[in-house]
Design a protein around this motif. Structure first.
Motif, PDB file in Angstrom:
ATOM      1  N   VAL A   2      39.068  48.369  37.263  1.00  0.00           N
ATOM      2  CA  VAL A   2      39.065  46.977  36.976  1.00  0.00           C
ATOM      3  C   VAL A   2      40.178  46.312  37.293  1.00  0.00           C
ATOM      4  N   THR A   3      39.776  45.133  37.822  1.00  0.00           N
ATOM      5  CA  THR A   3      40.996  44.218  38.067  1.00  0.00           C
ATOM      6  C   THR A   3      40.929  42.709  37.837  1.00  0.00           C
ATOM      7  N   GLU A   4      41.862  41.965  38.060  1.00  0.00           N
ATOM      8  CA  GLU A   4      41.651  40.507  37.489  1.00  0.00           C
ATOM      9  C   GLU A   4      40.670  39.812  38.349  1.00  0.00           C
ATOM     10  N   ALA A   5      39.989  40.489  39.596  1.00  0.00           N
ATOM     11  CA  ALA A   5      38.799  39.671  40.242  1.00  0.00           C
ATOM     12  C   ALA A   5      37.775  40.109  39.451  1.00  0.00           C
ATOM     13  N   PHE A   6      37.360  40.839  38.487  1.00  0.00           N
ATOM     14  CA  PHE A   6      36.186  41.262  38.038  1.00  0.00           C
ATOM     15  C   PHE A   6      35.411  40.206  37.499  1.00  0.00           C
ATOM     16  N   PRO A   7      34.305  39.967  37.723  1.00  0.00           N
ATOM     17  CA  PRO A   7      33.571  38.611  37.401  1.00  0.00           C
ATOM     18  C   PRO A   7      33.395  38.520  35.949  1.00  0.00           C
ATOM     19  N   PRO A   8      33.053  37.395  35.371  1.00  0.00           N
ATOM     20  CA  PRO A   8      33.150  37.029  33.813  1.00  0.00           C
ATOM     21  C   PRO A   8      31.824  38.112  33.336  1.00  0.00           C
ATOM     22  N   THR A   9      32.410  38.761  32.185  1.00  0.00           N
ATOM     23  CA  THR A   9      31.622  39.607  31.638  1.00  0.00           C
ATOM     24  C   THR A   9      30.834  39.415  30.023  1.00  0.00           C
ATOM     25  N   TYR A  10      29.805  39.740  29.903  1.00  0.00           N
ATOM     26  CA  TYR A  10      29.084  39.867  28.562  1.00  0.00           C
ATOM     27  C   TYR A  10      29.240  41.364  28.171  1.00  0.00           C
ATOM     28  N   LEU A  50      39.651  44.151  30.187  1.00  0.00           N
ATOM     29  CA  LEU A  50      39.525  42.963  30.962  1.00  0.00           C
ATOM     30  C   LEU A  50      39.970  41.862  30.466  1.00  0.00           C
ATOM     31  N   GLY A  51      39.926  41.470  29.162  1.00  0.00           N
ATOM     32  CA  GLY A  51      40.701  40.459  28.446  1.00  0.00           C
ATOM     33  C   GLY A  51      42.094  40.306  29.000  1.00  0.00           C
TER      34      GLY A  51
END
Length: 339
Positions: A261-269, A290-291
């Protein structure tokens, strides 16, 4: 070996005992040499449980939802079908949730939990439920390639399926959460896409968010576990990857999305139950990663002493208030990022 002088009844007992020993030995050897017997046993358990949950859900089915079912999304592929749910008589393109089912990569169906997809559709969404190839019949990366083909099909048929191509959410549960996280990286990281040899159908701008329930994101964290559960996980991953020593495989590396995962990963639930070992071992580490990268993360986790204890896939138990809370939190997330 019994002789002719041995009484007939004793000869029968000895022959029967020998046959049983041979049969048991053959079965045991089959479990050692191939993932298939173990994977099929795990599949049976998962499919039984999914059928029970799907049936229990039906009392919650909403009115006013239409569907288009059994759409083949890849020519010549007998595993590549999808179902689409949307509000009755809708005439506009809607934000769309593409849901990938779970089942340890060796079981499951797009028809499992259909009421859940209907409920999401009743809240103003188009929901696409996907089938994909399972192990041991087919191996990684077949499912990833199929999911990308499904995304392409959804885009190509967006008007007919009531899909807004600019508002797509990738979602999944358990193994489907792993696959959805993998597809999100594929879409947002060109280097990772090149590593897999796939040009993604979706663009980063089209994916508004990701919904991940009870998933696995680091295969090293689940391999070699104790007891029947650990045995089942190992057999499932052997069956899906095609490698007995699956942790040494390219498949395991690419599937471990926590590492990509990178900083470009979409908003996530992200959510998981307090009685599910994957929550502490998989979901929470992904949320933290991710955070730390600055990705917007919405989590629903529970204290260790929460009652009732919430197990794997708790979010599909709509008779439990916690399951309904998870559903509403999911809708809140979708509403927030589909605006």
């Amino acid at each position: 070996m019994p002789s002719r002088s041995t009484p007939r009844w004793r000869r029968r007992v000895l022959w029967t005992s020998g046959a049983l020993v041979f049969l048991v030995g053959g079965v045991a050897l089959a479990f050692v040499l191939s993932p298939r017997p173990g994977a099929l046993a795990v599949r049976w358990v998962f499919e039984r449980d999914a059928a029970e949950v799907t049936s229990a859900m039906q009392k919650h089915a909403p009115a006013g939802v239409d569907s288009i079912k059994d759409q083949q999304y890849r020519d010549g592929d007998s595993d590549a079908y999808l179902d689409v749910y949307f509000p009755e008589s809708t005439s506009v393109a809607l934000p769309t949730v593409i849901w990938t089912h779970g089942g340890a990569w060796i079981s499951g169906s797009k028809s499992n939990y259909a009421t859940y997809y209907e409920l999401l559709a009743s809240r103003g969404y188009t929901v696409v439920a996907l089938d994909y190839s399972l192990g041991p019949e087919r191996h990684y990366p077949t499912a990833v390639q199929q999911l990308d083909a499904a995304h392409a099909f959804v885009l190509a048929n967006a008007e007919r399926l009531h899909v807004d191509p600019s508002r797509i959410f990738l979602a999944g549960d358990s193994a489907g959460a792993q696959l959805s996280s993998q597809m999100a990286i594929l879409v947002t990281d060109e280097d990772y896409a090149a590593r897999l040899g796939i040009t993604p159908a979706l663009s980063p701008e089209q994916v508004r968010g990701v919904v991940l329930n009870c998933g696995i994101y680091d295969l090293a964290g689940v391999a070699g576990g104790s007891g029947i559960v650990g045995w089942g996980v190992d057999r499932s991953l052997w069956a899906y990857t095609g490698h007995r020593e699956f942790l040494d495989s390219t498949a395991a590396d690419q599937m471990s999305t926590l590492n990509y995962v990178t900083e470009a990963f979409p908003p996530t639930y992200l959510s998981g139950g307090n009685g599910d070992p994957l929550t502490d071992g998989q979901s929470k580490p992904l949320a933290d990663k991710l955070g730390g990268l600055g990705v917007a993360v919405d989590t629903l986790f529970y204290p260790d002493d929460h009652q009732p204890v919430l197990g794997h896939e708790y979010q599909f138990d709509l008779d439990n208030p916690d399951g309904m809370t998870a559903f509403e939190r999911t809708v809140d997330f979708l509403d927030r990022y589909s605006r």
